[in-house]
Enzyme design. Structure first.
Site, PDB file in Angstrom:
ATOM      1  N   ASP A 141      -1.925  -8.138   6.944  1.00 29.44           N
ATOM      2  CA  ASP A 141      -0.998  -8.059   5.800  1.00 29.44           C
ATOM      3  C   ASP A 141      -0.310  -9.397   5.580  1.00 29.44           C
ATOM      4  O   ASP A 141      -0.169  -9.868   4.449  1.00 29.44           O
ATOM      5  CB  ASP A 141       0.061  -6.973   6.037  1.00 29.44           C
ATOM      6  CG  ASP A 141      -0.533  -5.578   5.879  1.00 29.44           C
ATOM      7  OD1 ASP A 141      -1.704  -5.512   5.469  1.00 29.44           O
ATOM      8  OD2 ASP A 141       0.146  -4.594   6.158  1.00 29.44           O
ATOM      9  N   THR A 181       0.829  -1.213   0.000  1.00 24.90           N
ATOM     10  CA  THR A 181       0.000   0.000   0.000  1.00 24.90           C
ATOM     11  C   THR A 181       0.862   1.262   0.000  1.00 24.90           C
ATOM     12  O   THR A 181       0.474   2.272  -0.561  1.00 24.90           O
ATOM     13  CB  THR A 181      -0.915   0.028   1.237  1.00 24.90           C
ATOM     14  OG1 THR A 181      -0.139  -0.275   2.386  1.00 24.90           O
ATOM     15  CG2 THR A 181      -2.011  -0.989   1.126  1.00 24.90           C
ATOM     16  N   THR A 182       2.027   1.182   0.638  1.00 22.65           N
ATOM     17  CA  THR A 182       2.908   2.360   0.669  1.00 22.65           C
ATOM     18  C   THR A 182       3.609   2.519  -0.680  1.00 22.65           C
ATOM     19  O   THR A 182       3.670   3.617  -1.236  1.00 22.65           O
ATOM     20  CB  THR A 182       3.961   2.194   1.788  1.00 22.65           C
ATOM     21  OG1 THR A 182       3.282   1.854   2.986  1.00 22.65           O
ATOM     22  CG2 THR A 182       4.732   3.461   1.999  1.00 22.65           C
TER      23      THR A 182
END
Length: 557
Positions: free
Chosen positions: A393, A93-94
């Site tokens: 995650d 996501t980053t």
């Protein structure tokens, strides 16, 4: 008379052309800059104050962006990116935000030189196709049943998170849980539904090391009559119901007129017979545990406890489905439809235990469970919330590998390889698209560069050394060790990424960058505040009707 046409005055503010492009790029870069320091194992944490005044401390890109309250539409669409990435593959996501921000950043130079956005987007799309092709070439397969390799992989993907200080714990829990709920669909395909069949129960207290995956289900309930019913049953026969075990009350405003005193007794008798009938239908299957999603009356409780059956009521539907998957029972809608095959016999133990102040029911030691619960223990709620985010995650990573067991190197090595190959290819591209294509190739270096920055090493030296290593295309596995900042071989260090997370990151980032570049107009229906009335609310638009001047309506200012 011709039909009236509505004319909106003063209400539309409009920005267009390169001004919009620049504003959008600036907004997207600002979002990317917020997130940038949370990439890699040496990442910083962000402390967020949410609307309710609570505090969240995390370095999970998606969790941070979810809490941001932004007004700019382009920045909002960047936040949407990380949410999409999280729902699709659960990791990266980053990276996706940093990459999209960088793609837009390198496009700014071309916007300033009056390149048409369509040209830039065409070059980007071509770069994306080639990048995925490069990933395909460097990806290597992995055996899903090799526990050590899987552990290393999940660990390297979750190594950037806060819980990496607890070593293998989270990766272990994730692999165990996904292995339990994996369902073979035949032809080498496996379906792993981590949202539906893996439940994470957070119980404050104890140590993080006490966390474990239960071969079965736990939920926060006690039996209906603790004094009369057994709280521990070995090899229970379980019946799951989706109907109330109480007398059906009439619809509202139902009147029953009782003329004689005996009528009252008749009514009560009817109710008792109805419930007794229900219980007898259930008891003929000799269950040890009856669980219903609806209510259970005192009378039914009496009949069941007399027969030595434990009962639990008002259970969530999702929990009921999980129990069904774990012990092989079938959730039944009406007691008269019960069959022997609906009774769950797969559980080894039913037990109610007290943890802290609350009672939890455990249905565990199942023979072949297809659902499980991860029990997380820890010192505080905040710690548990962060551990849960990291665990989600890790579960996603394990699921991705089971679905598509291919790996690419981590530590920015994959991005550097893609960048090097695209740079070579750019020389063979004809026409004006050559330059944006080359810029896209350079933009891929943003990920390793950010990794190096977060490690605190000399960025320029590290990047130059890496470029030298990748320029001759010898070893695509050379990258940055996120902990030390040293340039090493990712194969030796066992730093991997799942192939479909990487591919999804590239696709999402470049497609989003193209979408934002193609915006050339922002039209807002809200009137900008005048300087004089800075404290006042924006005025409402005036509406006029052409051809009927008397009918001019002024909305109150």
């Amino acid at each position: 008379m011709h039909s009236p046409v509505l004319v909106l005055k003063d209400s539309l503010t409009r920005e267009s052309g390169s001004k919009v492009h620049r504003a959008n790029i600036q907004a997207s870069k600002a979002v990317a800059d917020i997130i940038r320091t949370t990439l890699g194992p040496r990442s910083m944490l962000k402390m967020l104050l949410d609307a309710a005044g609570g505090i969240v401390v995390t370095n999970d890109g998606n969790a941070i962006l979810r809490e941001l309250d932004l007004a700019h539409p382009a920045a909002k669409s960047m936040i949407e990116l990380s949410r999409t990435q999280d729902e699709e593959v659960g990791d990266g996501t980053t990276s996706v935000i940093i990459l999209a921000g960088e793609m837009l950043h390198v496009a700014e130079a071309f916007i300033n030189k009056s390149y048409h956005p369509t040209v830039i987007c065409r070059a980007y799309t071509k770069a994306l196709e080639d990048a995925v092709a490069v990933l395909d070439q460097i990806a290597m397969s992995i055996d899903v049943n090799d526990r050590a390799a899987m552990l290393g992989l999940v660990k390297s993907c979750v190594g950037t998170k806060f819980t990496s200080q607890f070593g293998d714990l989270i990766a272990d829990l994730a692999i165990e849980a996904t292995t339990i709920v994996g369902v073979d669909l035949g032809q080498g395909l496996r379906e792993v539904d981590i949202k539906k069949y893996i439940k994470v129960e957070k119980v404050p207290g104890g140590q993080l090391e006490d966390s474990k995956v239960l071969k079965g289900v736990m939920f926060n309930k006690d039996v209906v009559a603790p004094g009369k019913m057994r709280r521990k049953i070995v090899n229970p026969r379980i019946i799951l119901l989706d109907c109330p075990l109480e007398y059906k009350k009439g619809e509202n405003q139902t009147n029953a007129e009782l003329v004689k005193e005996e009528d009252w007794g008749v009514l009560l008798k009817l109710e008792e017979e109805y419930i007794e009938n229900l219980c007898m239908q259930i008891l003929q299957f000799k269950p040890d545990l009856v669980i219903t999603e609806k209510g259970l009356s005192d009378l039914a409780c009496h009949y069941l406890s007399k027969a030595g059956v434990s009962a639990i009521r008002r259970l969530r539907k999702t929990d009921n489905n999980r129990i069904a998957k774990a012990c092989g029972a079938v959730v039944v809608n009406r007691p008269d439809e019960l069959q022997e095959s609906d009774v769950g016999t797969g559980a080894g133990l039913f037990e109610v235990r007290k943890i802290g102040d609350e009672f939890f029911a455990f249905i565990v030691e199942c023979k072949d469970p297809k659902a499980c619960t991860v029990l997380l223990r820890g010192a505080s709620k905040d710690l548990l919330n962060e551990v849960e985010r990291n665990l989600q995650d890790a579960l996603s990573v394990a699921r991705n590998i089971i679905k598509n067991p291919r790996l690419v190197p981590g530590g920015g090595a994959a991005e550097f390889t893609v960048s090097a190959v695209l740079k070579q290819k750019s020389s063979s591209i004809e026409g004006i698209e050559k330059w944006p294509y080359e810029a896209a190739a350079i933009a891929f270096e943003a990920i390793p560069r950010t990794l190096a920055q977060n490690c605190g090493v000399n960025v320029i030296r590290t990047m130059t050394a890496l470029q030298g290593k990748h320029a001759n295309g010898e070893n695509p596995w050379i990258g940055i060790d996120g902990n030390t900042g040293a340039i090493t071989d990712m194969k030796e260090r066992k730093i991997w990424d799942a192939y479909n997370v990487k591919a999804q990151t590239f696709k999402t980032a470049i497609e989003a960058a193209c979408m934002i570049l193609r915006i050339d107009d922002i039209v807002s229906g809200i009137k900008k505040k005048q300087a004089s009335g800075a404290g006042q609310a924006p005025s409402k638009p005036k509406i006029e009707e052409e051809g009927d001047a008397d009918n001019e309506q002024m909305l109150p200012e």
